[in-house]
Design a protein around this motif. Structure first.
Motif, mmCIF file in Angstrom:
data_model
loop_
_atom_site.group_PDB
_atom_site.id
_atom_site.type_symbol
_atom_site.label_atom_id
_atom_site.label_comp_id
_atom_site.label_asym_id
_atom_site.label_seq_id
_atom_site.Cartn_x
_atom_site.Cartn_y
_atom_site.Cartn_z
ATOM 1 N N VAL A 209 0.841 -1.207 0.000
ATOM 2 C CA VAL A 209 0.000 0.000 0.000
ATOM 3 C C VAL A 209 0.876 1.257 0.000
ATOM 4 C CG1 VAL A 209 -1.742 1.293 1.306
ATOM 5 C CG2 VAL A 209 -1.910 -1.182 1.135
ATOM 6 N N GLY A 210 1.940 1.240 0.811
ATOM 7 C CA GLY A 210 2.842 2.397 0.891
ATOM 8 C C GLY A 210 3.474 2.694 -0.453
ATOM 9 N N ARG A 211 3.934 1.655 -1.107
ATOM 10 C CA ARG A 211 4.603 1.885 -2.395
ATOM 11 C C ARG A 211 3.642 2.374 -3.474
ATOM 12 N NH1 ARG A 211 9.009 -2.437 -4.031
ATOM 13 N NH2 ARG A 211 9.559 -3.202 -1.975
ATOM 14 N N ILE A 212 2.420 1.814 -3.444
ATOM 15 C CA ILE A 212 1.435 2.278 -4.430
ATOM 16 C C ILE A 212 1.119 3.754 -4.178
ATOM 17 C CG2 ILE A 212 -0.965 2.034 -5.220
ATOM 18 C CD1 ILE A 212 -0.713 -0.962 -4.722
ATOM 19 N N PHE A 213 1.068 4.124 -2.902
ATOM 20 C CA PHE A 213 0.777 5.515 -2.548
ATOM 21 C C PHE A 213 1.877 6.450 -3.078
ATOM 22 C CE2 PHE A 213 1.465 8.747 0.944
ATOM 23 C CZ PHE A 213 0.489 9.600 0.511
ATOM 24 N N ILE A 214 3.127 6.069 -2.851
ATOM 25 C CA ILE A 214 4.225 6.916 -3.347
ATOM 26 C C ILE A 214 4.196 6.963 -4.873
ATOM 27 C CG2 ILE A 214 6.724 7.151 -3.522
ATOM 28 C CD1 ILE A 214 7.013 6.694 -0.760
ATOM 29 N N ALA A 215 3.916 5.823 -5.493
ATOM 30 C CA ALA A 215 3.861 5.807 -6.960
ATOM 31 C C ALA A 215 2.784 6.766 -7.453
ATOM 32 C CB ALA A 215 3.569 4.389 -7.450
ATOM 33 N N SER A 216 1.630 6.797 -6.751
ATOM 34 C CA SER A 216 0.547 7.652 -7.233
ATOM 35 C C SER A 216 0.898 9.130 -7.073
ATOM 36 C CB SER A 216 -0.759 7.312 -6.527
ATOM 37 O OG SER A 216 -0.671 7.686 -5.178
ATOM 38 N N LEU A 217 1.694 9.450 -6.051
ATOM 39 C CA LEU A 217 2.131 10.841 -5.896
ATOM 40 C C LEU A 217 3.135 11.201 -6.976
ATOM 41 C CD1 LEU A 217 2.809 11.332 -2.084
ATOM 42 C CD2 LEU A 217 1.139 12.538 -3.455
ATOM 43 N N LYS A 218 4.094 10.295 -7.183
ATOM 44 C CA LYS A 218 5.139 10.567 -8.175
ATOM 45 C C LYS A 218 4.544 10.690 -9.571
ATOM 46 C CE LYS A 218 9.263 8.448 -6.208
ATOM 47 N NZ LYS A 218 9.970 7.173 -6.278
ATOM 48 N N LEU A 219 3.506 9.896 -9.792
ATOM 49 C CA LEU A 219 2.826 9.915 -11.085
ATOM 50 C C LEU A 219 2.420 11.328 -11.487
ATOM 51 C CD1 LEU A 219 0.965 8.457 -13.310
ATOM 52 C CD2 LEU A 219 -0.807 8.543 -11.558
ATOM 53 N N MET A 220 2.004 12.121 -10.480
ATOM 54 C CA MET A 220 1.484 13.447 -10.792
ATOM 55 C C MET A 220 2.578 14.501 -10.936
ATOM 56 S SD MET A 220 -1.505 12.590 -11.065
ATOM 57 C CE MET A 220 -1.859 14.177 -11.757
ATOM 58 N N VAL A 221 3.788 14.212 -10.455
ATOM 59 C CA VAL A 221 4.799 15.273 -10.362
ATOM 60 C C VAL A 221 5.144 15.877 -11.727
ATOM 61 C CG1 VAL A 221 7.174 15.794 -9.744
ATOM 62 C CG2 VAL A 221 5.791 14.438 -8.213
ATOM 63 N N VAL A 222 5.526 15.037 -12.686
ATOM 64 C CA VAL A 222 5.977 15.585 -13.973
ATOM 65 C C VAL A 222 4.862 16.324 -14.719
ATOM 66 C CG1 VAL A 222 6.911 15.006 -16.239
ATOM 67 C CG2 VAL A 222 7.919 14.012 -14.189
#
Ligand code: ASP
Length: 437
Positions: free
Chosen positions: A50-63
């Motif tokens: 769950v933690g990794r999916i959460f970080i991935a979803s945040l990073k997804l939006m950065v660029v």
């Protein structure tokens, strides 16, 4: 319950569960079977996923967020041709705050002497440093050769340069430019909404990340390095709760308590992810929606700050340098400390906003003053926890500078800033009392 409250509760619950799991594991009260279940299925199983999916979803939006938001910002800025002034003010403030942070850290560490009398530990540690790139290479690398490559790699400085150029060009292109600007403004709304949609899952992500990390770390390492840990923590707190408020009040007249209170969601995100870069979507929307900073300032200062402004990291590096010099009984002298201030400020510019990089950049600082790099291995044990706190300080620094610059440029809605009802971090006009938060 509002989203911010939920996130803060999730943080507290995550820390509590993490500590409990760690205690159960280390004290071996439960049988091997139950401990194994907790470890394999919860800590490194469910929580990790769950933690990794959460970080991935945040990073997804950065660029997408940085690119689109900054194109809009640069476009609006270029019309008033204030890009240069804004950029200079921001850079100057980012560098000065970092230099103050590291000086404060050195001073505190020299007074308290966290490493005195601890020589014993220095013998058995080892650390392999990576060579740091030469300064010329760092400068050249700011300029992209291929925007798609820059975006694919998430190279923030290159994306910033490209977006600034594009926004400037759009503002100078007459009718076609206006059409494209309209498109980017609409896209910006949609992307902000995407961030909002993902935010709904944030409490679960924050909980899982913290429970996972704390369960694995525990507090044992801190006990051993207690003095070092506490000096870094004290310097971080003094900087965040003393230096920033003072600076904000002096340079902008804004109420610091209001800013700190309103930035809480972004701080919690930074704390749980230990990544300024992954927190960009939250920091950006918090300064815009809650502090009332205009997108044309925030879209430039926030991604830039998350990339080059790392006051918390510089503080850790300052204390660590003094600590290591005391462990090994090497006095680096006044010139040494001045070198540390300069190098740590530069190292902070070169530190990527992802977990743990500050520690790797510490190698550069130690090397400059001739301290043994093995020292890094000693402080490594407590670094993740300090990383979480210093990342929260890093993004607080970005928001303070953003507020100062925005106020001085007349790009701040003071009504929103002073408004005591907290706007949702995610959706326009919604209040904290709404289901979305
Ligand atoms: N984790 C920090 C950040 O993202 C960088 C560091 O100090 O390692 O801001």
């Amino acid at each position: 319950m509002g989203l911010t409250k939920k996130i803060v509760l999730a943080m507290v619950a995550g820390i509590a569960v993490g500590l409990l799991f760690n205690f159960l594991n280390t004290s071996q009260i439960l049988g091997a079977g139950v401990s194994g279940f907790i470890n394999n299925y919860l800590t490194t199983g469910l929580f990790d996923i769950v933690g990794r999916i959460f970080i991935a979803s945040l990073k997804l939006m950065v660029v997408p967020l940085v690119l689109v938001s900054l194109v809009c910002g640069a476009c609006a800025l270029s019309e008033g041709s204030r890009v240069g002034i804004l950029a200079s003010k921001t850079l100057l403030l980012y560098l000065c705050t970092t230099a103050v942070a590291i000086s404060l850290a050195l001073l505190l560490a020299l007074v308290i002497q966290p490493g005195a009398g601890m020589e014993v530990m220095a013998g058995d540690a080892s650390f392999e440093p990576k060579p740091s790139p030469p300064l010329s290479e760092v400068l050249i690398n700011i300029f992209p050769t291929n925007p798609v490559d820059a975006m694919a790699k998430g190279n923030m400085l290159q994306i910033i340069v490209f977006a600034l150029l594009m926004g400037y060009a759009i503002s100078r292109s007459g009718k076609p430019g206006q059409r494209i600007a309209g498109f980017f403004n609409d896209l910006n709304e949609v992307i902000m909404r995407m961030v909002g949609v993902l935010m709904v899952f944030a409490p679960y992500g924050v909980f899982a990340l913290l429970a996972n990390k704390i369960a694995q770390l525990g507090l044992d390492a801190i006990v051993q390095l207690m003095k070092y840990f506490l000096v870094v923590l004290a310097a971080l707190l003094i900087h965040a709760l003393g230096v920033y408020p003072l600076l904000l009040k002096l340079l902008s007249g804004l109420n610091p308590i209001q800013l700190l209170k309103k930035m809480r969601p972004a701080m919690v995100f930074a704390f749980s992810t230990a990544s300024s870069a992954a927190t960009i979507p939250v920091t950006l929307s918090t300064v815009e929606k809650r502090l009332g900073v205009d997108n044309k300032v925030a879209s430039f200062t926030i991604p830039l700050g998350a990339t080059i402004n790392m006051d918390g990291t510089a503080i850790m590096q300052g204390v660590a340098t003094v600590f290591i010099s005391q462990l090994y009984g090497i006095d680096i002298g006044l010139m040494g400390y001045l070198t540390v201030i300069l190098t740590a400020t530069l190292a902070s510019v070169g530190t990527a906003g992802v977990p743990g990089v500050g520690l790797i950049m510490l190698a550069m600082v130690l090397q400059q003053v001739g301290l043994p790099l093995e020292g890094i291995a000693i402080v490594m044990g407590v670094d993740r926890l300090l990383d979480m706190v210093r990342t929260a300080v890093n993004i607080t620094g970005d928001s303070v500078v953003t507020a100062i610059v925005a106020k001085s440029e007349g790009a701040m809605d003071l009504e929103t800033f002073n408004d005591d009802t907290y706007h949702s971090v995610m959706n326009d006009g919604e209040r904290n009392t709404s289901a979305a938060g």
